[in-house]
Design a protein around this motif. Structure first.
Motif, PDB file in Angstrom:
ATOM      1  N   ALA A  63       0.825  -1.214   0.000  1.00  0.00           N
ATOM      2  CA  ALA A  63       0.000   0.000   0.000  1.00  0.00           C
ATOM      3  C   ALA A  63       0.854   1.257   0.000  1.00  0.00           C
ATOM      4  N   PHE A  64       2.130   1.120   0.349  1.00  0.00           N
ATOM      5  CA  PHE A  64       3.011   2.286   0.398  1.00  0.00           C
ATOM      6  C   PHE A  64       4.138   2.165  -0.624  1.00  0.00           C
ATOM      7  N   HIS A  65       3.842   1.417  -1.690  1.00  0.00           N
ATOM      8  CA  HIS A  65       4.733   1.312  -2.831  1.00  0.00           C
ATOM      9  C   HIS A  65       4.918   2.703  -3.452  1.00  0.00           C
ATOM     10  N   PHE A  66       6.074   2.928  -4.052  1.00  0.00           N
ATOM     11  CA  PHE A  66       6.408   4.224  -4.663  1.00  0.00           C
ATOM     12  C   PHE A  66       5.294   4.728  -5.575  1.00  0.00           C
ATOM     13  N   ASN A  67       4.783   3.863  -6.451  1.00  0.00           N
ATOM     14  CA  ASN A  67       3.754   4.300  -7.395  1.00  0.00           C
ATOM     15  C   ASN A  67       2.447   4.667  -6.704  1.00  0.00           C
ATOM     16  N   LEU A  68       2.107   3.928  -5.658  1.00  0.00           N
ATOM     17  CA  LEU A  68       0.873   4.236  -4.944  1.00  0.00           C
ATOM     18  C   LEU A  68       1.005   5.540  -4.174  1.00  0.00           C
ATOM     19  N   LEU A  69       2.171   5.812  -3.646  1.00  0.00           N
ATOM     20  CA  LEU A  69       2.377   7.091  -2.973  1.00  0.00           C
ATOM     21  C   LEU A  69       2.136   8.242  -3.946  1.00  0.00           C
ATOM     22  N   GLN A  70       2.583   8.090  -5.191  1.00  0.00           N
ATOM     23  CA  GLN A  70       2.355   9.133  -6.186  1.00  0.00           C
ATOM     24  C   GLN A  70       0.868   9.328  -6.468  1.00  0.00           C
ATOM     25  N   SER A  71       0.093   8.251  -6.341  1.00  0.00           N
ATOM     26  CA  SER A  71      -1.341   8.366  -6.607  1.00  0.00           C
ATOM     27  C   SER A  71      -2.044   9.224  -5.571  1.00  0.00           C
ATOM     28  N   PHE A  72      -1.432   9.391  -4.392  1.00  0.00           N
ATOM     29  CA  PHE A  72      -2.049  10.204  -3.344  1.00  0.00           C
ATOM     30  C   PHE A  72      -1.739  11.695  -3.518  1.00  0.00           C
ATOM     31  N   LEU A  73      -0.728  12.019  -4.332  1.00  0.00           N
ATOM     32  CA  LEU A  73      -0.309  13.416  -4.457  1.00  0.00           C
ATOM     33  C   LEU A  73      -1.429  14.333  -4.961  1.00  0.00           C
ATOM     34  N   PRO A  74      -2.180  13.950  -6.015  1.00  0.00           N
ATOM     35  CA  PRO A  74      -3.286  14.834  -6.439  1.00  0.00           C
ATOM     36  C   PRO A  74      -4.316  15.078  -5.343  1.00  0.00           C
ATOM     37  N   VAL A  75      -4.546  14.081  -4.510  1.00  0.00           N
ATOM     38  CA  VAL A  75      -5.474  14.235  -3.381  1.00  0.00           C
ATOM     39  C   VAL A  75      -4.952  15.291  -2.423  1.00  0.00           C
ATOM     40  N   PHE A  76      -3.676  15.174  -2.059  1.00  0.00           N
ATOM     41  CA  PHE A  76      -3.074  16.128  -1.118  1.00  0.00           C
ATOM     42  C   PHE A  76      -3.096  17.549  -1.697  1.00  0.00           C
ATOM     43  N   LEU A  77      -2.796  17.673  -2.990  1.00  0.00           N
ATOM     44  CA  LEU A  77      -2.757  18.995  -3.613  1.00  0.00           C
ATOM     45  C   LEU A  77      -4.139  19.632  -3.648  1.00  0.00           C
ATOM     46  N   LYS A  78      -5.145  18.846  -3.979  1.00  0.00           N
ATOM     47  CA  LYS A  78      -6.512  19.372  -4.022  1.00  0.00           C
ATOM     48  C   LYS A  78      -6.949  19.888  -2.656  1.00  0.00           C
ATOM     49  N   ASN A  79      -6.701  19.084  -1.629  1.00  0.00           N
ATOM     50  CA  ASN A  79      -7.128  19.478  -0.283  1.00  0.00           C
ATOM     51  C   ASN A  79      -6.271  20.602   0.285  1.00  0.00           C
ATOM     52  N   GLN A  80      -5.008  20.683  -0.155  1.00  0.00           N
ATOM     53  CA  GLN A  80      -4.166  21.795   0.269  1.00  0.00           C
ATOM     54  C   GLN A  80      -4.691  23.118  -0.283  1.00  0.00           C
ATOM     55  N   LYS A  81      -5.199  23.085  -1.509  1.00  0.00           N
ATOM     56  CA  LYS A  81      -5.745  24.312  -2.106  1.00  0.00           C
ATOM     57  C   LYS A  81      -7.007  24.762  -1.368  1.00  0.00           C
ATOM     58  N   ILE A  82      -7.827  23.801  -0.956  1.00  0.00           N
ATOM     59  CA  ILE A  82      -9.017  24.144  -0.173  1.00  0.00           C
ATOM     60  C   ILE A  82      -8.592  24.780   1.151  1.00  0.00           C
ATOM     61  N   LEU A  83      -7.570  24.187   1.778  1.00  0.00           N
ATOM     62  CA  LEU A  83      -7.040  24.753   3.029  1.00  0.00           C
ATOM     63  C   LEU A  83      -6.509  26.168   2.798  1.00  0.00           C
ATOM     64  N   GLU A  84      -5.758  26.349   1.725  1.00  0.00           N
ATOM     65  CA  GLU A  84      -5.180  27.660   1.429  1.00  0.00           C
ATOM     66  C   GLU A  84      -6.274  28.717   1.269  1.00  0.00           C
ATOM     67  N   ASP A  85      -7.330  28.376   0.538  1.00  0.00           N
ATOM     68  CA  ASP A  85      -8.446  29.313   0.357  1.00  0.00           C
ATOM     69  C   ASP A  85      -9.117  29.623   1.689  1.00  0.00           C
ATOM     70  N   LYS A  86      -9.270  28.601   2.509  1.00  0.00           N
ATOM     71  CA  LYS A  86      -9.904  28.785   3.816  1.00  0.00           C
ATOM     72  C   LYS A  86      -9.057  29.696   4.707  1.00  0.00           C
ATOM     73  N   LEU A  87      -7.747  29.478   4.703  1.00  0.00           N
ATOM     74  CA  LEU A  87      -6.853  30.322   5.502  1.00  0.00           C
ATOM     75  C   LEU A  87      -6.887  31.768   5.008  1.00  0.00           C
ATOM     76  N   ARG A  88      -6.893  31.948   3.687  1.00  0.00           N
ATOM     77  CA  ARG A  88      -6.884  33.299   3.131  1.00  0.00           C
ATOM     78  C   ARG A  88      -8.183  34.041   3.458  1.00  0.00           C
ATOM     79  N   CYS A  89      -9.295  33.346   3.368  1.00  0.00           N
ATOM     80  CA  CYS A  89     -10.592  33.999   3.563  1.00  0.00           C
ATOM     81  C   CYS A  89     -10.914  34.265   5.032  1.00  0.00           C
ATOM     82  N   THR A  90     -10.444  33.391   5.920  1.00  0.00           N
ATOM     83  CA  THR A  90     -10.913  33.437   7.310  1.00  0.00           C
ATOM     84  C   THR A  90      -9.829  33.726   8.339  1.00  0.00           C
TER      85      THR A  90
END
Length: 503
Positions: free
Chosen positions: A131-158
């Motif tokens: 489950a923590f194979h190199f390729n699978l770790l890469q598959s989680f990166l888009p998830v982290f980036l998407k949620n980081q952008k939501i966090l960034e917007d939330k921090l900026r607005c509030t």
């Protein structure tokens, strides 16, 4: 009057026999500890506030040395923080059973990888390593980036108005979204809906399990079952387990409809497979048989729990440290500018590997504020642990936080010096068991690369866009399920452009 006298005599007799038993048991250990009292042992020393537990443990270690024996009622505990002793414990293949405090997690997590032991633990750990194979770790990166952008917007607005706020509840929401989406393939949108039943239930379970771990009164099943916490605990578990069950059943039907029956060879498709972790559990086999539904639910809950709480703690304390250490924060920012020609650019997996200084900062913060400050092992055999004689049935507490702040192992330990972890520089060799953020030995954390990637994504995004400023406060640390601060972990934020204009 006679009955009262008889009861007094019986109480005195029981107390005397208890004291004799406790004093004899002390002789089973070849190292010191405080003298136990009849019946309660040293339990009276731990009827304290949550913020007093870590100082009490440190005081005991300073008074009695590298190993301390205490009794909670008649149950012996041993507290250690010398890497020599820790290494002997964590590398012993027979000492893999978690301590009794983990029992409070079983109604929530079941007999998953965190709480199980023996052959089941060995088989499931082997199964889950891919489950923590190199390729699978890469598959989680888009998830982290998407949620980081939501966090960034939330921090900026509030939260970017220069006023202080508590990081923990904000970071907990993005960590939960990352955990649910990367592990189960769905997001509960906790950043946008923090009042959802699932989010509130996880918060309730965290609070109640933490209470039972530190409070010797509620640690007793009979007392806990009579308390008002029992109903809230059971209702929260029902919500969490029911929702997880629905997600698992939905994904199982999707796999059946697509006629996918085997996980073999799917790791190279991990980048496109947002259900990578769940599919591994649904499609893999142990000894020629599919994983039982109960086991499957337990492992999903375990990884949701382990990845969310610890990440929350890690991110919050790194940002707190950066707020206090402005020169370090600027070095992190300079590194980001050196990696990205455009600070709005999303990091690739290779970009994250270049963030060497940020990684040193993360490790130094985790040294001072380890997400899991204490770990426990049940001693399942009479053992000699690097010279410590410990009897079967004892619970051994590894005091990670005080070991990692010990001047015997770190020069100027309370100063924030990321360069301690500069692997390119010529440094004095350090015992590898003197930094235990991801544990070590047989039960080390399989998800440490996953965690480091998530921390880098979120921290990189925040530092690129915001100046993190300090708040005049002293943390009131509590050893709950993870390391928390009773008065919060507070900072101030200003957008970097605004900060430059104001200063």
């Amino acid at each position: 009057m006679m009955i009262a006298l008889l009861l007094l005599i019986v109480f005195v007799l029981i107390s005397f026999l208890s004291w004799i038993h406790l004093m004899r048991d002390c002789n089973n250990f070849n190292f010191p500890g405080p003298t136990p009292l009849p019946l309660v042992g040293n339990g009276h020393m731990f009827v304290i506030k949550a913020t007093e537990l870590l100082p009490r443990l440190h005081s005991l270690l300073k008074t009695y040395g590298d190993a301390v024996r205490v009794h909670l009622f008649h149950q012996p505990y041993v507290i250690i923080y010398n890497p020599k002793h820790i290494e002997a414990v964590l590398t012993d293949p027979d000492l893999i059973t978690k301590g009794v405090s983990y029992d409070y997690l079983v109604p929530w997590l079941g007999d998953g990888l965190l709480t199980s032991t023996g052959e089941k633990w060995r088989l499931h750990r082997k199964l889950l390593i891919p489950a923590f194979h190199f390729n699978l770790l890469q598959s989680f990166l888009p998830v982290f980036l998407k949620n980081q952008k939501i966090l960034e917007d939330k921090l900026r607005c509030t939260y970017s108005d220069g006023k202080e706020f508590d990081l923990f509840p904000i970071v907990a929401q993005v960590a939960l979204d990352n955990a649910t989406e990367s592990i189960m393939g769905v997001s509960f949108n906790s950043q946008q809906d923090p009042n959802s039943k699932y989010v509130k239930s996880v918060e309730t379970l965290d609070r109640i399990v933490s209470l039972r771990m530190r409070d010797i009164i509620y640690s007793k099943e009979a007392i806990f079952n009579l308390s008002h916490h029992k109903k809230a605990h059971d209702e929260a578990i029902s919500v969490v387990l029911d929702l997880t069950k629905k997600v698992i059943n939905k994904r199982r039907k999707e796999l059946q409809n697509q006629n996918i029956t085997s996980y073999g060879g799917r790791t190279e498709l991990g980048i496109k497979n947002k259900h990578a972790f769940l599919d591994l559990l649904l499609l893999s086999e142990i000894n020629g048989k599919r994983i039982e539904d109960t086991d499957l639910h337990e492992e999903v809950q375990t990884f949701l729990f382990a990845s969310q709480d610890t990440t929350t703690s890690g991110i919050a304390y790194v940002l707190y440290c950066l707020s206090k250490e402005q020169s370090v924060q600027e070095k992190v920012f300079e590194e980001q500018k050196a990696i990205f020609t455009d600070l709005n650019q999303d990091p690739s997996y290779s970009d994250l590997q270049q963030m060497k200084y940020l990684e040193m900062v993360i490790k130094e913060s985790l040294r001072l504020y380890p997400p899991v400050p204490l770990i426990a092992r049940l001693i399942t055999k009479d053992a000699d642990i690097a010279g410590l004689k410990i009897r079967k049935g004892s619970t051994l507490i590894v005091d990670i936080i005080h070991m990692q702040r010990n001047p015997d192992y770190y020069d100027d330990p309370m100063s924030f010096i990321p360069e301690r972890f500069d692997t390119s520089a010529s440094k004095t060799s350090r015992n590898p068991f003197s930094w235990l953020v991801f544990s070590a030995g047989h039960r080390n954390c399989m998800g440490q690369k996953f965690a480091m990637m998530e921390l880098k994504v979120i921290l990189s995004g925040i530092v690129k866009k915001f100046k993190v400023l300090p708040v005049d406060m002293e943390l009131q640390l509590c050893a709950d399920v993870v390391l928390r601060s009773e008065n919060g972990v507070k900072v101030k934020l200003l957008p970097r452009n605004e900060f430059l204009n104001n200063f």
